[in-house]
Design an enzyme around this catalytic site. Structure first.
Site, PDB file in Angstrom:
ATOM      1  N   HIS A 140       0.819  -1.217   0.000  1.00  0.00           N
ATOM      2  CA  HIS A 140       0.000   0.000   0.000  1.00  0.00           C
ATOM      3  C   HIS A 140       0.855   1.269   0.000  1.00  0.00           C
ATOM      4  O   HIS A 140       0.359   2.343   0.320  1.00  0.00           O
ATOM      5  CB  HIS A 140      -0.962   0.003   1.193  1.00  0.00           C
ATOM      6  CG  HIS A 140      -2.070  -0.990   1.048  1.00  0.00           C
ATOM      7  ND1 HIS A 140      -2.898  -1.374   2.080  1.00  0.00           N
ATOM      8  CD2 HIS A 140      -2.495  -1.706  -0.030  1.00  0.00           C
ATOM      9  CE1 HIS A 140      -3.772  -2.269   1.644  1.00  0.00           C
ATOM     10  NE2 HIS A 140      -3.547  -2.496   0.376  1.00  0.00           N
TER      11      HIS A 140
ATOM     12  N   CYS B 195       8.367  19.761  -7.390  1.00  0.00           N
ATOM     13  CA  CYS B 195       8.941  18.412  -7.377  1.00  0.00           C
ATOM     14  C   CYS B 195      10.455  18.514  -7.167  1.00  0.00           C
ATOM     15  O   CYS B 195      11.117  19.294  -7.860  1.00  0.00           O
ATOM     16  CB  CYS B 195       8.623  17.727  -8.701  1.00  0.00           C
ATOM     17  SG  CYS B 195       9.589  16.218  -8.952  1.00  0.00           S
TER      18      CYS B 195
ATOM     19  N   SER C 281      -7.412  -6.911   9.618  1.00  0.00           N
ATOM     20  CA  SER C 281      -8.832  -7.249   9.806  1.00  0.00           C
ATOM     21  C   SER C 281      -9.370  -8.173   8.716  1.00  0.00           C
ATOM     22  O   SER C 281     -10.508  -8.630   8.800  1.00  0.00           O
ATOM     23  CB  SER C 281      -9.671  -5.968   9.867  1.00  0.00           C
ATOM     24  OG  SER C 281      -9.474  -5.204   8.697  1.00  0.00           O
TER      25      SER C 281
ATOM     26  N   LEU D  88      -5.667  -9.424  17.474  1.00  0.00           N
ATOM     27  CA  LEU D  88      -6.291  -9.122  18.758  1.00  0.00           C
ATOM     28  C   LEU D  88      -7.588  -9.906  18.901  1.00  0.00           C
ATOM     29  O   LEU D  88      -7.920 -10.426  19.956  1.00  0.00           O
ATOM     30  CB  LEU D  88      -6.555  -7.609  18.840  1.00  0.00           C
ATOM     31  CG  LEU D  88      -6.681  -6.972  20.205  1.00  0.00           C
ATOM     32  CD1 LEU D  88      -5.489  -7.297  21.090  1.00  0.00           C
ATOM     33  CD2 LEU D  88      -6.810  -5.460  20.058  1.00  0.00           C
TER      34      LEU D  88
HETATM   35  P1  OAD Z   1      -7.656  -2.527  10.227  1.00  0.00           P
HETATM   36  O1  OAD Z   1      -7.759  -1.257  11.023  1.00  0.00           O
HETATM   37  O2  OAD Z   1      -8.733  -2.854   9.273  1.00  0.00           O
HETATM   38  O3  OAD Z   1      -7.525  -3.763  11.234  1.00  0.00           O
HETATM   39  C1  OAD Z   1      -6.625  -3.744  12.315  1.00  0.00           C
HETATM   40  C2  OAD Z   1      -6.511  -5.148  12.841  1.00  0.00           C
HETATM   41  O4  OAD Z   1      -5.526  -5.148  13.859  1.00  0.00           O
HETATM   42  C3  OAD Z   1      -7.796  -5.717  13.470  1.00  0.00           C
HETATM   43  O5  OAD Z   1      -7.924  -7.075  13.107  1.00  0.00           O
HETATM   44  C4  OAD Z   1      -7.531  -5.574  14.979  1.00  0.00           C
HETATM   45  O6  OAD Z   1      -8.196  -6.592  15.744  1.00  0.00           O
HETATM   46  C5  OAD Z   1      -6.050  -5.794  15.028  1.00  0.00           C
HETATM   47  N1  OAD Z   1      -5.371  -5.176  16.185  1.00  0.00           N
HETATM   48  C6  OAD Z   1      -5.623  -3.977  16.780  1.00  0.00           C
HETATM   49  N2  OAD Z   1      -4.767  -3.769  17.786  1.00  0.00           N
HETATM   50  C7  OAD Z   1      -3.929  -4.843  17.819  1.00  0.00           C
HETATM   51  C8  OAD Z   1      -2.831  -5.237  18.639  1.00  0.00           C
HETATM   52  N3  OAD Z   1      -2.389  -4.459  19.637  1.00  0.00           N
HETATM   53  N4  OAD Z   1      -2.230  -6.428  18.404  1.00  0.00           N
HETATM   54  C9  OAD Z   1      -2.671  -7.238  17.388  1.00  0.00           C
HETATM   55  N5  OAD Z   1      -3.695  -6.921  16.587  1.00  0.00           N
HETATM   56  C10 OAD Z   1      -4.320  -5.740  16.800  1.00  0.00           C
HETATM   57  O7  OAD Z   1      -6.211  -2.502   9.519  1.00  0.00           O
HETATM   58  P2  OAD Z   1      -5.700  -3.322   8.256  1.00  0.00           P
HETATM   59  O8  OAD Z   1      -6.261  -4.695   8.214  1.00  0.00           O
HETATM   60  O9  OAD Z   1      -4.225  -3.157   8.199  1.00  0.00           O
HETATM   61  O10 OAD Z   1      -5.420   0.606   3.239  1.00  0.00           O
HETATM   62  O11 OAD Z   1      -6.325  -2.470   7.088  1.00  0.00           O
HETATM   63  C11 OAD Z   1      -6.067  -2.806   5.763  1.00  0.00           C
HETATM   64  C12 OAD Z   1      -6.042  -1.578   4.900  1.00  0.00           C
HETATM   65  O12 OAD Z   1      -7.233  -0.830   5.103  1.00  0.00           O
HETATM   66  C13 OAD Z   1      -4.964  -0.579   5.241  1.00  0.00           C
HETATM   67  O13 OAD Z   1      -3.704  -0.908   4.673  1.00  0.00           O
HETATM   68  C14 OAD Z   1      -5.486   0.690   4.677  1.00  0.00           C
HETATM   69  C15 OAD Z   1      -6.904   0.581   5.196  1.00  0.00           C
HETATM   70  O14 OAD Z   1      -7.868   1.292   4.557  1.00  0.00           O
HETATM   71  C16 OAD Z   1      -5.330   1.714   2.498  1.00  0.00           C
HETATM   72  O15 OAD Z   1      -5.276   2.840   2.966  1.00  0.00           O
HETATM   73  C17 OAD Z   1      -5.291   1.433   1.016  1.00  0.00           C
END
Ligand code: OAD
Length: 233
Positions: free
Chosen positions: A107, A134, A176, A201
């Site tokens: 990303h 730039c 997530s 988590l």
């Molecule tokens: P999310 O915010 O969707 O999910 C975060 C995940 O981390 C969830 O499953 C939580 O349960 C978990 N979590 C939170 N705190 C934690 C901890 N201390 N230890 C372990 N796990 C924990 O984030 P992503 O899945 O990364 O994309 O989101 C994917 C994409 O959506 C991102 O890269 C971004 C976003 O929109 C773009 O901007 C293109």
């Protein structure tokens, strides 16, 4: 430790460093309108607002540090004698600061900007505005964050799919399982016969696709899992 390992990380691994996740309570997409700050259309409508959003994210990133989960993955990479690939959805540089070497940012990266005039990609730790020239071609009006927005193709996918389609072990950490294509990587790894481990988590949307689950804060669960893997030798 032989074999081919692919690790996928998401916002959860950086949460305990102080970077908010996107979809947890109080997450970024509760505070900001995704369509305004994370789409090409939003950028066209209001580039100043989008630059201000990423300037603030950059400032926040420079104030935080890697946590034990980032360090444990760097230790694992150093000890792993087979193929190792860390694929991250995160735009922060905490894996690199912890010592990880083979990292693919699908990303993009917060500390990089790209010029839409000349195509150059440049390191950026400060502030950028619509009128900023730039650093490569000198023209104003073309700079944008080097991050992937909704509706855009993630970076380096052929390399990631190639690694997934040959891996023996796939581990997803702190994501997530809602944003594709990353949410579908587990299916590619499964089809390759890999053992699939979820560290999170709480269960992700795609949790049933994993063979094994470890739930708890990444700063504790990841080092414990790495210790186990290193002991297995
Ligand atoms: P999310 O915010 O969707 O999910 C975060 C995940 O981390 C969830 O499953 C939580 O349960 C978990 N979590 C939170 N705190 C934690 C901890 N201390 N230890 C372990 N796990 C924990 O984030 P992503 O899945 O990364 O994309 O989101 C994917 C994409 O959506 C991102 O890269 C971004 C976003 O929109 C773009 O901007 C293109």
């Amino acid at each position: 430790m032989k074999g081919r390992l692919v690790i996928l990380t998401g916002a959860g691994i950086s949460a305990e460093s102080g970077i908010p996740t996107f979809r947890d309570p109080g997450g970024l997409w509760e505070k900001y309108d995704l369509s305004e700050v994370a789409t090409p259309e939003g950028f066209r409508r209001n580039p100043r607002l989008v630059h201000e959003f990423y300037n603030a994210r950059r400032r926040d990133l420079l104030r935080v540090k890697p946590n034990p989960a980032h360090y444990a993955l760097a230790d694992l990479e150093r000890a792993w004698s087979g193929e190792f690939l860390l694929v991250t959805q995160n735009v922060d540089d905490l894996h690199e600061r912890a010592g990880s070497r083979r990292v693919i940012h699908i990303h993009g990266e917060l500390l990089k900007i790209r010029c839409e005039h000349c195509g150059g990609v440049f390191r950026e730790t400060g502030e950028v505005f619509p009128e900023t020239p730039c650093p490569g071609c000198g023209r104003p009006g073309g700079l944008r964050p080097h991050v992937v927005w909704f509706g855009e193709e993630p970076f380096h996918l052929p390399e990631v799919y190639e690694a997934l389609s040959r891996c023996h072990l796939f581990v997803a950490i702190g994501t997530s399982g809602t944003v594709f294509p990353a949410a579908g990587f587990v299916e590619v790894a499964r089809a390759a016969g890999a053992r699939c481990v979820e560290i999170n988590l709480k269960p992700a949307e795609n949790a049933p696709l994993f063979h094994e689950h470890r739930y708890g804060p990444a700063s504790q669960v990841v080092p414990a899992w790495v210790k186990e893997i290193l002991k297995e030798g």
